[in-house]
Design a protein around this motif. Structure first.
Motif, PDB file in Angstrom:
ATOM      1  N   UNK A   1      25.594  62.324  50.965  1.00 44.02           N
ATOM      2  CA  UNK A   1      26.897  61.754  51.281  1.00 44.02           C
ATOM      3  C   UNK A   1      27.748  61.699  50.012  1.00 44.02           C
ATOM      4  N   UNK A   2      29.011  61.936  50.164  1.00 49.67           N
ATOM      5  CA  UNK A   2      29.966  61.708  49.089  1.00 49.67           C
ATOM      6  C   UNK A   2      30.409  60.252  49.194  1.00 49.67           C
ATOM      7  N   UNK A   3      29.811  59.372  48.358  1.00 51.39           N
ATOM      8  CA  UNK A   3      30.063  57.949  48.529  1.00 51.39           C
ATOM      9  C   UNK A   3      31.505  57.557  48.247  1.00 51.39           C
ATOM     10  N   UNK A   4      32.259  58.405  47.578  1.00 48.80           N
ATOM     11  CA  UNK A   4      33.659  58.079  47.314  1.00 48.80           C
ATOM     12  C   UNK A   4      34.491  58.125  48.594  1.00 48.80           C
ATOM     13  N   UNK A   5      33.956  58.734  49.633  1.00 52.22           N
ATOM     14  CA  UNK A   5      34.688  58.789  50.889  1.00 52.22           C
ATOM     15  C   UNK A   5      34.561  57.499  51.687  1.00 52.22           C
ATOM     16  N   UNK A   6      33.666  56.634  51.292  1.00 52.93           N
ATOM     17  CA  UNK A   6      33.495  55.353  51.981  1.00 52.93           C
ATOM     18  C   UNK A   6      33.945  54.218  51.071  1.00 52.93           C
ATOM     19  N   UNK A   7      34.722  53.323  51.622  1.00 54.13           N
ATOM     20  CA  UNK A   7      35.210  52.176  50.867  1.00 54.13           C
ATOM     21  C   UNK A   7      34.267  50.992  51.093  1.00 54.13           C
ATOM     22  N   UNK A   8      33.639  50.533  50.026  1.00 56.69           N
ATOM     23  CA  UNK A   8      32.713  49.418  50.122  1.00 56.69           C
ATOM     24  C   UNK A   8      33.395  48.122  49.684  1.00 56.69           C
ATOM     25  N   UNK A   9      33.164  47.067  50.436  1.00 53.13           N
ATOM     26  CA  UNK A   9      33.702  45.752  50.102  1.00 53.13           C
ATOM     27  C   UNK A   9      32.564  44.738  50.024  1.00 53.13           C
ATOM     28  N   UNK A  10      32.588  43.928  48.979  1.00 53.74           N
ATOM     29  CA  UNK A  10      31.616  42.858  48.809  1.00 53.74           C
ATOM     30  C   UNK A  10      32.321  41.525  49.002  1.00 53.74           C
ATOM     31  N   UNK A  11      31.812  40.712  49.911  1.00 58.83           N
ATOM     32  CA  UNK A  11      32.344  39.371  50.144  1.00 58.83           C
ATOM     33  C   UNK A  11      31.280  38.350  49.762  1.00 58.83           C
ATOM     34  N   UNK A  12      31.651  37.404  48.897  1.00 60.23           N
ATOM     35  CA  UNK A  12      30.732  36.371  48.445  1.00 60.23           C
ATOM     36  C   UNK A  12      31.272  35.015  48.860  1.00 60.23           C
ATOM     37  N   UNK A  13      30.463  34.247  49.585  1.00 56.71           N
ATOM     38  CA  UNK A  13      30.834  32.884  49.947  1.00 56.71           C
ATOM     39  C   UNK A  13      30.001  31.938  49.099  1.00 56.71           C
ATOM     40  N   UNK A  14      30.663  31.267  48.164  1.00 57.28           N
ATOM     41  CA  UNK A  14      29.988  30.303  47.285  1.00 57.28           C
ATOM     42  C   UNK A  14      30.290  28.906  47.816  1.00 57.28           C
ATOM     43  N   UNK A  15      29.272  28.274  48.386  1.00 59.52           N
ATOM     44  CA  UNK A  15      29.451  26.992  49.057  1.00 59.52           C
ATOM     45  C   UNK A  15      29.484  25.821  48.083  1.00 59.52           C
ATOM     46  N   UNK A  16      30.489  25.837  47.219  1.00 59.93           N
ATOM     47  CA  UNK A  16      30.724  24.739  46.291  1.00 59.93           C
ATOM     48  C   UNK A  16      32.120  24.934  45.718  1.00 59.93           C
ATOM     49  N   UNK A  17      32.531  24.032  44.859  1.00 60.71           N
ATOM     50  CA  UNK A  17      33.813  24.169  44.172  1.00 60.71           C
ATOM     51  C   UNK A  17      33.599  24.830  42.824  1.00 60.71           C
ATOM     52  N   UNK A  18      34.619  25.517  42.342  1.00 61.44           N
ATOM     53  CA  UNK A  18      34.486  26.193  41.057  1.00 61.44           C
ATOM     54  C   UNK A  18      34.741  25.257  39.883  1.00 61.44           C
ATOM     55  N   UNK A  19      35.522  24.214  40.093  1.00 58.13           N
ATOM     56  CA  UNK A  19      35.871  23.321  38.983  1.00 58.13           C
ATOM     57  C   UNK A  19      34.730  22.359  38.678  1.00 58.13           C
ATOM     58  N   UNK A  20      34.653  21.861  37.445  1.00 58.61           N
ATOM     59  CA  UNK A  20      33.696  20.797  37.138  1.00 58.61           C
ATOM     60  C   UNK A  20      34.097  19.530  37.894  1.00 58.61           C
ATOM     61  N   UNK A  21      33.125  18.764  38.335  1.00 60.93           N
ATOM     62  CA  UNK A  21      33.387  17.514  39.050  1.00 60.93           C
ATOM     63  C   UNK A  21      32.990  16.337  38.171  1.00 60.93           C
ATOM     64  N   UNK A  22      33.999  15.593  37.700  1.00 66.14           N
ATOM     65  CA  UNK A  22      33.721  14.469  36.808  1.00 66.14           C
ATOM     66  C   UNK A  22      32.964  13.370  37.550  1.00 66.14           C
ATOM     67  N   UNK A  23      31.984  12.790  36.852  1.00 65.85           N
ATOM     68  CA  UNK A  23      31.208  11.691  37.425  1.00 65.85           C
ATOM     69  C   UNK A  23      30.657  10.856  36.284  1.00 65.85           C
ATOM     70  N   UNK A  24      30.878   9.559  36.324  1.00 63.84           N
ATOM     71  CA  UNK A  24      30.320   8.671  35.308  1.00 63.84           C
ATOM     72  C   UNK A  24      28.813   8.559  35.541  1.00 63.84           C
ATOM     73  N   UNK A  25      28.037   8.946  34.531  1.00 61.43           N
ATOM     74  CA  UNK A  25      26.572   8.948  34.640  1.00 61.43           C
ATOM     75  C   UNK A  25      26.018   7.700  33.962  1.00 61.43           C
ATOM     76  N   UNK A  26      25.250   6.944  34.720  1.00 61.31           N
ATOM     77  CA  UNK A  26      24.623   5.753  34.155  1.00 61.31           C
ATOM     78  C   UNK A  26      23.516   6.164  33.178  1.00 61.31           C
ATOM     79  N   UNK A  27      23.313   5.398  32.120  1.00 61.99           N
ATOM     80  CA  UNK A  27      22.269   5.747  31.134  1.00 61.99           C
ATOM     81  C   UNK A  27      20.876   5.404  31.644  1.00 61.99           C
TER      82      UNK A  27
END
Length: 406
Positions: free
Chosen positions: A286-312
């Motif tokens: 097969x000539x793979x350039x004739x097929x358009x491949x798409x990758x979809x990634x679902x990351x089940x979280x937020x990308x930003x850091x989540x601030x949280x006060x951590x007890x010692x």
């Protein structure tokens, strides 16, 4: 499966140090036998996720032959791959996104679907498409922590391999993963599509990729049980859930492998070093350039850091450190998929939980109220055309001026 579960970590320390604990018999394959490890009666359904697998490569070539016979993917058209990450209860967001994508009318029939942890629970439904959307929605909008996890007594924690039981999760899996689902997955597998789920072999300290369609299509009397076991193993967070032990054969001897949450190895994966899809296409002429491949990634979280006060305190520092490690690991996995996609000429697309959402205020990991909000958010965003990210978080393209103008 669980990105931030309220586990009494001080008890985990007690479990780890208790000298009086009675241990289960466990005989893992030695390192020298790892290359020949197989599931009895179902050879070729699993591979080490950190090395090339000739068996999986040959299976990918066979999948192209199946495509030709089924006519599922036409030459010159597009083929899509979906990778679903871990995230515990936040998997409700990915479930909602998939259902909303169906409602939008442009959700593809994926060539390959992969899942890790909570993504492993979503993946079979995502693989089967619209016909299973109602069940997917029910799983992520009606369950609570009691349907997934149950703490043991203190005595039970001291004597076994986890502080909790996965009996509720096993019951839930049995309810939804039945013979009909197995037949439907086998039918799609025969058309040339593939479904992979990842676990982690703890003794070997290596990721394992399971060809779930091959299990479903094997015709083996134990196929349904193995299919369910793999799903449960991929969600078996160490210490919280007991490991899943798989009976395996290697060099004529029988062993049992200890498998835990696939997130120990990867938060999300594509196919990594296991196979080379471009080589498969070239081998088929097969000539793979004739097929358009798409990758979809679902990351089940937020990308930003989540601030949280951590007890010692140890019970605060330990889970916060683990959740921070998981977040950093997940971003690294996204970069790995991004680089692989660019290398193979695939179009990269990424979904995250919106950073502006406040999902920190919950009673527990599987707070039903929060999961319903996440599901509806994912659904609405996809229903009206999801704006997929084109790069991992923090990525700065070389041509920044060109990127800004897009």
């Amino acid at each position: 499966m669980i990105k931030s579960i309220a586990v009494p970590w001080c008890l985990a320390v007690i479990v780890a140090t208790a000298g009086c604990a009675s241990l289960r018999s466990h005989t893992p394959p030695p390192p020298k036998a790892e290359a020949s490890v197989q599931i009895p009666g179902m050879p070729g359904v699993r591979a080490w996720g950190d090395e090339f697998s000739p068996v999986f490569q040959q299976d990918m070539i066979e999948s192209i032959r199946q495509e030709q016979r089924s006519g599922l993917f036409q030459a010159g058209g597009s083929a899509s791959v979906l990778a679903i990450s871990g995230g515990g209860g936040d998997g409700a967001y990915g479930a909602g996104l998939l259902c909303g994508w169906t409602a939008a009318g442009d959700r593809p029939s994926f060539k390959l679907v992969t899942g890790i942890s909570t993504g492993a629970l979503t993946a079979p439904f995502a693989f089967l498409g619209q016909a299973y959307d109602d069940k997917l929605k029910k799983v992520y909008t009606t369950i609570s922590s009691e349907d997934v996890f149950k703490l043991k007594s203190l005595l039970g924690m001291l004597k076994t391999d986890a502080i909790g039981m996965n009996d509720p999760l096993a019951k839930l899996t049995t309810q939804y993963v039945d013979e009909q689902m197995l037949k439907d997955i086998a039918a799609e597998h025969a058309k040339g599509r593939r479904l992979y789920i990842g676990t982690a072999a703890l003794d070997a300290q290596r990721p394992v990729v399971w060809n779930m369609g091959a299990i479903a299509a094997s015709g083996h009397p134990d196929a349904l049980n193995l299919f369910r076991q793999v799903m449960i193993a991929s969600a078996a967070i160490p210490v919280a859930f007991p490991p899943v032990y798989f009976k395996v054969e290697a060099d004529g001897k029988t062993y049992d492998e200890m498998h835990v949450d696939g997130g120990v190895g990867n938060q999300v994966f594509l196919y990594g070093p296991v196979l080379d899809p471009m080589e498969s296409l070239q081998e088929m002429g097969f000539d793979h350039m004739r097929r358009h491949f798409r990758v979809f990634v679902i990351r089940n979280t937020q990308s930003k850091p989540n601030f949280q006060v951590v007890k010692p305190l140890v019970r605060s520092i330990a889970p916060r450190s683990v959740s921070s490690l998981i977040k950093a690991q997940g971003i690294g996995d996204l970069y790995r998929i991004f680089v692989t996609s660019k290398r193979d000429g695939f179009d990269f697309n990424l979904a995250f939980i919106p950073d502006e959402m406040d999902i920190a205020n919950r009673s527990d990991e599987f707070d039903n109220r929060v999961m319903n909000v996440l599901f509806e958010t994912g659904y609405k965003l996809a229903r009206y055309g999801y704006r997929w990210g084109k790069t991992p978080p923090g990525f700065l393209p070389a041509d920044r001026e060109a990127d800004t103008s897009e």
